[in-house]
Enzyme design. Sequence first.
Site, PDB file in Angstrom:
ATOM      1  N   TRP A 125       4.671  -5.221   5.309  1.00  0.00           N
ATOM      2  CA  TRP A 125       5.270  -6.474   5.914  1.00  0.00           C
ATOM      3  C   TRP A 125       6.648  -6.707   5.008  1.00  0.00           C
ATOM      4  CZ3 TRP A 125       5.119  -9.568   1.455  1.00  0.00           C
ATOM      5  CH2 TRP A 125       3.990  -9.428   0.909  1.00  0.00           C
ATOM      6  N   ASN A 126       6.700  -6.311   3.872  1.00  0.00           N
ATOM      7  CA  ASN A 126       7.858  -6.660   3.031  1.00  0.00           C
ATOM      8  C   ASN A 126       9.263  -6.232   3.518  1.00  0.00           C
ATOM      9  OD1 ASN A 126       7.054  -4.184   2.155  1.00  0.00           O
ATOM     10  ND2 ASN A 126       7.671  -4.360   0.131  1.00  0.00           N
ATOM     11  N   GLY A 159      -4.004   2.629   0.056  1.00  0.00           N
ATOM     12  CA  GLY A 159      -3.435   4.189  -0.128  1.00  0.00           C
ATOM     13  C   GLY A 159      -4.685   4.978  -0.259  1.00  0.00           C
ATOM     14  N   GLU A 192       3.578   5.887  -0.082  1.00  0.00           N
ATOM     15  CA  GLU A 192       4.255   5.201  -1.044  1.00  0.00           C
ATOM     16  C   GLU A 192       3.416   3.675  -1.080  1.00  0.00           C
ATOM     17  OE1 GLU A 192       7.004   6.083  -1.926  1.00  0.00           O
ATOM     18  OE2 GLU A 192       7.654   7.816  -0.421  1.00  0.00           O
ATOM     19  N   LEU A 193       3.454   3.650  -2.593  1.00  0.00           N
ATOM     20  CA  LEU A 193       2.162   2.689  -3.011  1.00  0.00           C
ATOM     21  C   LEU A 193       2.954   1.690  -3.822  1.00  0.00           C
ATOM     22  CD1 LEU A 193      -0.763   5.014  -3.306  1.00  0.00           C
ATOM     23  CD2 LEU A 193       0.100   3.841  -1.105  1.00  0.00           C
ATOM     24  N   CYS A 206       7.924  -3.175  -3.619  1.00  0.00           N
ATOM     25  CA  CYS A 206       7.114  -2.387  -4.544  1.00  0.00           C
ATOM     26  C   CYS A 206       7.925  -1.755  -5.811  1.00  0.00           C
ATOM     27  CB  CYS A 206       7.006  -1.179  -3.642  1.00  0.00           C
ATOM     28  SG  CYS A 206       8.286  -0.393  -3.002  1.00  0.00           S
ATOM     29  N   TRP A 256      12.837   8.792  -2.190  1.00  0.00           N
ATOM     30  CA  TRP A 256      12.185   7.683  -2.676  1.00  0.00           C
ATOM     31  C   TRP A 256      10.515   8.049  -2.729  1.00  0.00           C
ATOM     32  CZ3 TRP A 256      13.645   2.862  -4.402  1.00  0.00           C
ATOM     33  CH2 TRP A 256      12.465   1.757  -4.480  1.00  0.00           C
ATOM     34  N   GLU A 286       9.997   9.917   0.415  1.00  0.00           N
ATOM     35  CA  GLU A 286      10.790   9.908   1.424  1.00  0.00           C
ATOM     36  C   GLU A 286      12.126   9.679   1.221  1.00  0.00           C
ATOM     37  OE1 GLU A 286       8.690   5.972   2.704  1.00  0.00           O
ATOM     38  OE2 GLU A 286       8.303   7.274   4.408  1.00  0.00           O
TER      39      GLU A 286
HETATM   40  P1  NAD Z   1      -1.438  -3.196   2.775  1.00  0.00           P
HETATM   41  O1  NAD Z   1      -2.128  -1.891   1.960  1.00  0.00           O
HETATM   42  O2  NAD Z   1      -2.610  -4.366   2.621  1.00  0.00           O
HETATM   43  O3  NAD Z   1      -1.093  -2.941   4.203  1.00  0.00           O
HETATM   44  C1  NAD Z   1       0.129  -1.972   4.310  1.00  0.00           C
HETATM   45  C2  NAD Z   1      -0.422  -1.491   5.864  1.00  0.00           C
HETATM   46  O4  NAD Z   1      -1.461  -0.541   5.927  1.00  0.00           O
HETATM   47  C3  NAD Z   1      -0.325  -2.536   6.875  1.00  0.00           C
HETATM   48  O5  NAD Z   1       0.131  -2.215   7.841  1.00  0.00           O
HETATM   49  C4  NAD Z   1      -1.954  -2.577   6.942  1.00  0.00           C
HETATM   50  O6  NAD Z   1      -2.549  -3.144   8.074  1.00  0.00           O
HETATM   51  C5  NAD Z   1      -2.489  -1.408   6.841  1.00  0.00           C
HETATM   52  N1  NAD Z   1      -3.654  -1.025   5.971  1.00  0.00           N
HETATM   53  C6  NAD Z   1      -4.667  -1.618   5.567  1.00  0.00           C
HETATM   54  N2  NAD Z   1      -5.691  -1.208   5.092  1.00  0.00           N
HETATM   55  C7  NAD Z   1      -5.646   0.080   5.772  1.00  0.00           C
HETATM   56  C8  NAD Z   1      -6.512   1.176   5.896  1.00  0.00           C
HETATM   57  N3  NAD Z   1      -7.703   1.149   5.205  1.00  0.00           N
HETATM   58  N4  NAD Z   1      -6.129   2.188   6.627  1.00  0.00           N
HETATM   59  C9  NAD Z   1      -5.134   2.123   7.148  1.00  0.00           C
HETATM   60  N5  NAD Z   1      -4.133   1.083   7.434  1.00  0.00           N
HETATM   61  C10 NAD Z   1      -4.460   0.143   6.306  1.00  0.00           C
HETATM   62  O7  NAD Z   1      -0.201  -3.786   1.705  1.00  0.00           O
HETATM   63  P2  NAD Z   1       0.631  -4.920   2.201  1.00  0.00           P
HETATM   64  O8  NAD Z   1       0.289  -5.995   1.423  1.00  0.00           O
HETATM   65  O9  NAD Z   1       1.094  -4.919   3.637  1.00  0.00           O
HETATM   66  O10 NAD Z   1       2.096  -4.562   1.510  1.00  0.00           O
HETATM   67  C11 NAD Z   1       2.213  -4.787   0.064  1.00  0.00           C
HETATM   68  C12 NAD Z   1       1.951  -3.392  -0.756  1.00  0.00           C
HETATM   69  O11 NAD Z   1       2.670  -2.155  -0.157  1.00  0.00           O
HETATM   70  C13 NAD Z   1       2.256  -3.511  -2.147  1.00  0.00           C
HETATM   71  O12 NAD Z   1       1.270  -3.105  -2.998  1.00  0.00           O
HETATM   72  C14 NAD Z   1       3.627  -2.946  -2.134  1.00  0.00           C
HETATM   73  O13 NAD Z   1       3.818  -2.439  -3.444  1.00  0.00           O
HETATM   74  C15 NAD Z   1       3.585  -1.778  -1.372  1.00  0.00           C
HETATM   75  N6  NAD Z   1       4.902  -1.200  -1.022  1.00  0.00           N
HETATM   76  C16 NAD Z   1       5.028   0.106  -1.379  1.00  0.00           C
HETATM   77  C17 NAD Z   1       6.343   0.664  -1.272  1.00  0.00           C
HETATM   78  C18 NAD Z   1       6.795   1.916  -1.544  1.00  0.00           C
HETATM   79  O14 NAD Z   1       7.791   2.480  -0.810  1.00  0.00           O
HETATM   80  N7  NAD Z   1       6.282   2.397  -2.469  1.00  0.00           N
HETATM   81  C19 NAD Z   1       7.347  -0.110  -0.190  1.00  0.00           C
HETATM   82  C20 NAD Z   1       6.835  -1.279   0.132  1.00  0.00           C
HETATM   83  C21 NAD Z   1       5.590  -1.815  -0.245  1.00  0.00           C
END
Ligand code: NAD
Length: 504
Positions: free
Chosen positions: A176-177, A257, A274-275, A308, A473, A484
């Site tokens: 969502w960010n 992830g 991307e975590l 992230c 990235w 990416e």
């Molecule tokens: P999240 O892992 O809770 O959710 C991310 C997405 O994955 C959502 O759409 C969610 O519904 C889905 N999801 C959750 N569990 C799942 C599963 N078991 N299987 C498949 N899909 C699933 O993360 P968040 O709270 O939405 O976002 C914040 C995180 O994202 C932070 O850790 C941040 O660092 C990371 N992030 C990384 C990057 C990058 O490019 N490295 C960019 C943006 C955000």
Amino acid sequence: MATIPAIPEIATLTASESGFVLPAATIAGAPVRTQDTRDGAQNATPIFNASTGATIGWQAHADASLVDAAVRAAHAALPAWRATTAAERGKLLKKIAELIDADRARLTAMQMQVSGKPPIEADIDVSDAAATFDYYAGLCLDAHAFAPEALALPDDTVTGERFYEAVGVAALIVPWNFPMVTTAWKIAPALAAGCTVVLKPSEFTSPVEHMLAEIINEAGLPDGVVNLVNGGGEVGALLTAHPLVDKISFTGSTASGKKVMQAAAQDMKRVTLELGGKSALIVRADADIERAVTLAVGGAFTNAGQMCSATARILVHDDVYRKFMAAFETAVRAIVVGPPQSANVAMGPLVCAAQRARVQALVEQGVQAGASVAFSGSLDHACADGFFMAPMVIAEPSVDNLLWTDEVFGPVACVKSFRTDEEAITLANDTRYGLVATVVSADREAARRYKTQLRAGLVWINTPQLIFPQICWGGLGLSGIGRELGLAGLRSYQELRHALADVG
Ligand code: NAD
């Protein structure tokens, strides 16, 4: 004071007494509504205005049958889409870029409504998304990216060829960010490669992706090439487990992830992950302190720290520590936190109450474990109802304090001093993440040494967190797998293949 943007119209939404209801899925160009979507029902979650806390709409959730239908639509559309030329696909990507640009006001307004992003941040996201589609449109015309390549072999009785082919159906899951941005980074290269896609946005910010899907539809993509399924992690899990999905590109937390990677293993699906991150910004003794403070504020508090790439571990040389902290305190106290329409606003709210509660709980735990708050910013009455949190700086936490070790994903930065470059590099690398790093120094030679010694996918030297579609990235270690953007971003949606033939 600017006026509050109205909720932009989305063709796929329906009105209800307590706001709009977004469809559970969009399959082959058509929004799909579930019969029993009611406000507050089990199969729908609220969408908030993050600045006021008000519920502005509802996102209906897909079930297993809708996820299956969306994947099958993508699967059915694959042969024809994969058979188009890269140039044909590039034309459509160019059109999407133009339509995003033309719809800038509406897209920006929606991001400001849902995420509470300050106008400049919301606008940057739209520019980034348009630039990504534009970049991959250009790459579609680059023969090197698509044309088969003859290989020199030590045997003149055969010819060898290397070529690339679209992986297949790609499941794209985003957080969502930066909803528009993370989505564009996946959809544009996937389409350029000739993949068809099923996108699952975050249920907190999905209106932006619904708008993007409408734009993509308007650009004239064949039905079934881009499909949407909506809901939370359970819908994402259904998608990653589907046997007709060939590739998963996931952006989100490291914890999710790991689950995605386990699900992918079942069918050996290709993955890009991307975590999270816990990145460092290093201020050397020779740094321009004014610039260092600007970069530290941007690196820690842009998007209210929900990045992230947040450089939330700030390392400052002992010789300039006091000077840096004094200037940093002045800058942090001056950050105007508020709704997007506030004058001079520099920082918006967190995405929802649960995220703010999570961040506040981490701060409490960190403080209980010995960390101390050096200074923080402030909130005024305009922040009374939204999910706001003042920016906060922790000084000299111990290296095992969770505020130093764990991703907080909120407006919390830690500062620690160091005496030598070796110590700074050791501290910066003392993490299992490895997404980005920033170095601030007047000494180019020294900065170059940092570039190679820091374990990070991307190192910025004396610059803000600039991002270009040409620059890949992705991170090391727990920050993920794959890259990416750039050519590598395209390759991640292509299978590398070879052929050998006799010369005849
Ligand atoms: P999240 O892992 O809770 O959710 C991310 C997405 O994955 C959502 O759409 C969610 O519904 C889905 N999801 C959750 N569990 C799942 C599963 N078991 N299987 C498949 N899909 C699933 O993360 P968040 O709270 O939405 O976002 C914040 C995180 O994202 C932070 O850790 C941040 O660092 C990371 N992030 C990384 C990057 C990058 O490019 N490295 C960019 C943006 C955000």
